[in-house]
Design an enzyme around this catalytic site. Structure first.
Site, PDB file in Angstrom:
ATOM      1  N   GLU A 190       0.847  -1.203   0.000  1.00 20.04           N
ATOM      2  CA  GLU A 190       0.000   0.000   0.000  1.00 20.04           C
ATOM      3  C   GLU A 190       0.878   1.246   0.000  1.00 20.04           C
ATOM      4  OE1 GLU A 190      -4.046  -1.596   2.185  1.00 20.04           O
ATOM      5  OE2 GLU A 190      -2.548  -0.693   3.455  1.00 20.04           O
ATOM      6  N   HIS A 216      -9.023   9.556   2.850  1.00 18.13           N
ATOM      7  CA  HIS A 216      -8.561   8.466   1.980  1.00 18.13           C
ATOM      8  C   HIS A 216      -8.733   8.939   0.542  1.00 18.13           C
ATOM      9  CE1 HIS A 216      -8.072   4.539   0.164  1.00 18.13           C
ATOM     10  NE2 HIS A 216      -7.769   4.029   1.339  1.00 18.13           N
ATOM     11  N   HIS A 234     -11.440   9.489   6.436  1.00 18.98           N
ATOM     12  CA  HIS A 234     -11.235   8.045   6.607  1.00 18.98           C
ATOM     13  C   HIS A 234     -10.759   7.664   8.009  1.00 18.98           C
ATOM     14  CE1 HIS A 234     -10.256   3.973   5.395  1.00 18.98           C
ATOM     15  NE2 HIS A 234      -8.998   4.119   5.779  1.00 18.98           N
ATOM     16  N   ARG A 241      -1.447   8.972   9.179  1.00 22.65           N
ATOM     17  CA  ARG A 241      -1.249   7.535   9.447  1.00 22.65           C
ATOM     18  C   ARG A 241      -0.786   6.797   8.193  1.00 22.65           C
ATOM     19  NH1 ARG A 241      -4.616   2.947   8.778  1.00 22.65           N
ATOM     20  NH2 ARG A 241      -6.345   4.260   8.136  1.00 22.65           N
TER      21      ARG A 241
END
Ligand code: FAD
Ligand code: SIN
Length: 538
Positions: free
Chosen positions: A124, A248, A356, A391
């Protein structure tokens, strides 16, 4: 508001448990299972036991498991994504414990995907290696199910869904007022009967998840209204970095289905972002890491592209990959999209950024201690120092497992220090009535989410933040008045917390005079040399 706790003594008090855990997601159930080795644990949850974000997680859980990968690389990737605001001590603590957390989940029966006898690792954004273990593209559901199954089978755990926590019980609520900040449990609404119960215990663990629903567009479930953060703040705990709300990059753009996530792993496995007007990939104009740059960078790039070209969405395209590969890697997403008439193996997916994840929250140390004696906090409702200003993908479930265990270990180790709770005052409803104007709740709920999206979104300015602050002040007076006069229901509890959380976000955003990670303001575009937390003291 205090007068709600003024009358009969212990009338609806429920006890008989050593520890109360508020929340049944990854963080709460991890803590409960570890505590239940020795103690009797009550887990309460608003709505159903699977109503938190955990059940919705798609991509997976990050851990160093590949031969070529190292803890140092995972630490570096986490700090780079977090724009240096992370606490190094926390990052090291969590990342070193990740392989053990995965082992425990395997032991609980989570059926992670494997390849040639080893766990399959996907990739990711922001990760320099393949390091994400997953169960297809529905990891969260598999994790939630395994944890719930273990908790249901454990005789030391009582699971109580349909209980909406309203406020923490502290020294102020003792029958013999002590005024101490000590937490003794929680007042919670039984959503079926409408009664408010006082649940008391020697220790309380807050695991209530994030506050995504404070924004109009969010991938988070309906109940992500910042309840735990607001309750801890009202009880006197410090809260930090609330301006770091993560957007997101790729939420499905669809007029009916408004919060369906398209996992970052689609980009990790080769998906490309394309401007539907020009038909060209655009990430090369924004970052050399292209589609695999950290999420704040990709979300801002999409936002800029949408604004510059007047678009409704951009395209995420993985149709150049083998169709069977796409179907087997993303079965849940493929099925959902097919039901909406989109075949991701043949055509691009329309996507937009959406809120998100809540990076900030209740301040905790490595053991999950908050500022308040007797109160621990774990998971997305906390600011542990792991995520910093943004994050890194798939680090949050990991945080839930590590801190869930850490808090339980600390409670078990210090159990002799935890004394029996005193008698506390019961919830007083003698001076409230049923509301005859439920429309107030809906109207205010919608208004908060809309101005937070428009004024406190991906790109900010001081003027817009001030506008939001002004709206919050007006609504606070109105909602406080409403709360003081009418019987509580879950919607009202959530509205009050949504507004409190919105205020914390705006206050933090106004305090930060720089752009860093997720906080990007046109008035202070530079990043200061020193990274400092935005700490709010009640
Ligand atoms: P949650 O799982 O949100 O649980 C909160 C619990 O608290 C729930 O039981 C809720 O009912 C309860 N609760 C809340 N308020 C109250 C109240 N007032 N009274 C009583 N109970 C209350 N992270 C990853 O690491 N990897 C991923 O692949 C990933 N994918 C994601 C996909 C989506 C769509 C979303 C929204 C998030 C994703 N995340 C992912 C983030 C991750 O899922 C969450 O951060 C994590 O699950 C939070 O767990 P938690 O236990 O802290 O809270
Ligand atoms: C995703 O699957 O893109 C979400 C991963 C995460 O939020 O960590």
């Amino acid at each position: 508001m205090e007068r709600r706790h003024g009358k009969g003594v212990g009338m609806w008090t429920r006890s008989g448990h050593d520890v109360i855990v508020i929340g049944s997601g990854a963080a709460g159930l991890t803590a409960a299972l570890a505590l239940a080795e020795k103690l009797r644990v009550l887990v309460i949850a608003k709505g159903s036991l699977t109503g938190g974000s955990t059940a919705w997680a798609q991509g997976g859980i990050a851990a160093v498991l590949d031969a070529g990968d190292t803890f140092d690389d995972h630490i570096r990737d986490t700090m780079v994504a977090g724009a240096g605001l992370n606490r190094l001590e926390t990052v090291e603590h969590v990342i070193a414990r990740a392989p053990h957390a995965i082992d425990r989940l395997v032991a609980l029966g989570v059926p992670f995907n494997t390849e040639a006898g080893a766990l399959h690792l996907t990739r990711e954004g922001g990760h320099s290696h393949r390091r994400i273990v997953h169960v297809d593209d529905a990891t969260g559901w598999a994790v939630q199910s395994a944890l719930l199954e273990a908790a249901s089978a454990n005789p030391n755990i009582t699971l109580l869904p349909g209980r909406a926590a309203i406020d923490l019980i502290t020294g102020r609520h003792e029958e013999k007022y002590s005024g101490s900040g000590r937490v003794w449990g929680v007042y919670a609404l039984d959503e079926a009967s409408g009664r408010v119960e006082a649940h008391t215990a020697r220790a309380t663990v807050l695991a209530t998840g994030g506050a995504g629903r404070v924004y109009q567009f969010s991938t988070a479930p309906r109940g992500a209204t910042g309840d735990g953060i607001a309750m801890a703040w009202r009880a006197g705990a410090r809260v930090a970095n609330m301006e770091m709300m993560q957007f997101h990059p790729t939420c499905l753009y669809n007029l009916e289905v408004k919060n369906f996530l398209i996992t970052e792993a689609v980009r990790g496995e080769g998906g490309r972002l394309i401007n539907p007007r020009t038909g060209k990939r655009f990430m090369e104009f924004y970052d050399e890491r292209l589609e695999l740059a950290p999420r704040d960078v990709v979300a801002r790039a999409i936002d800029a592209e949408i604004k510059r070209f007047g678009l409704d969405y951009v395209h995420l395209d993985i149709s150049h990959m083998d169709a069977d590969f796409v179907r087997t890697h993303f079965p849940t997403i493929n099925e959902k999209l097919l039901s909406l008439g989109i075949d991701m193996t043949k055509e691009p997916i329309p996507v937009v950024p959406a809120q998100h994840y809540t990076c900030g929250g209740v301040m905790i140390d490595l053991h999950g201690h908050t500022d308040l004696p007797g109160l621990y906090a774990v998971g997305e409702c906390t600011e542990s120092g792991l995520h910093g200003a943004n994050r890194l993908a798939s680090n949050s479930l990991l945080e839930c497992f590590v801190f869930g265990e850490a808090a339980a270990a600390d409670i078990l180790a210090r159990w002799h220090e935890f004394i029996e709770p005193p008698t506390v005052r019961a919830w007083d409803e003698s001076r409230v009535t049923d509301s005859d104007e439920e429309v107030v709740i809906k109207q205010n709920w919608t208004e908060i989410r809309r101005f937070m999206w428009n004024y406190v979104g991906i790109v900010r300015t001081t003027k817009r933040l001030e506008r939001a602050k002004h709206r919050i002040k007006l609504l606070t007076d109105e909602i406080d008045e409403y709360y003081a006069h009418f019987r509580v229901g879950t919607d009202l509890i959530e509205l009050r917390n949504l507004l409190a959380t919105a205020e914390l976000i705006v206050r933090c955003a106004l305090k930060r005079k720089e752009s860093r990670g997720l906080h990007y303001t046109l008035d202070y575009p530079e990043t200061l040399a020193e990274a400092k937390d935005t700490v709010l003291v009640p």
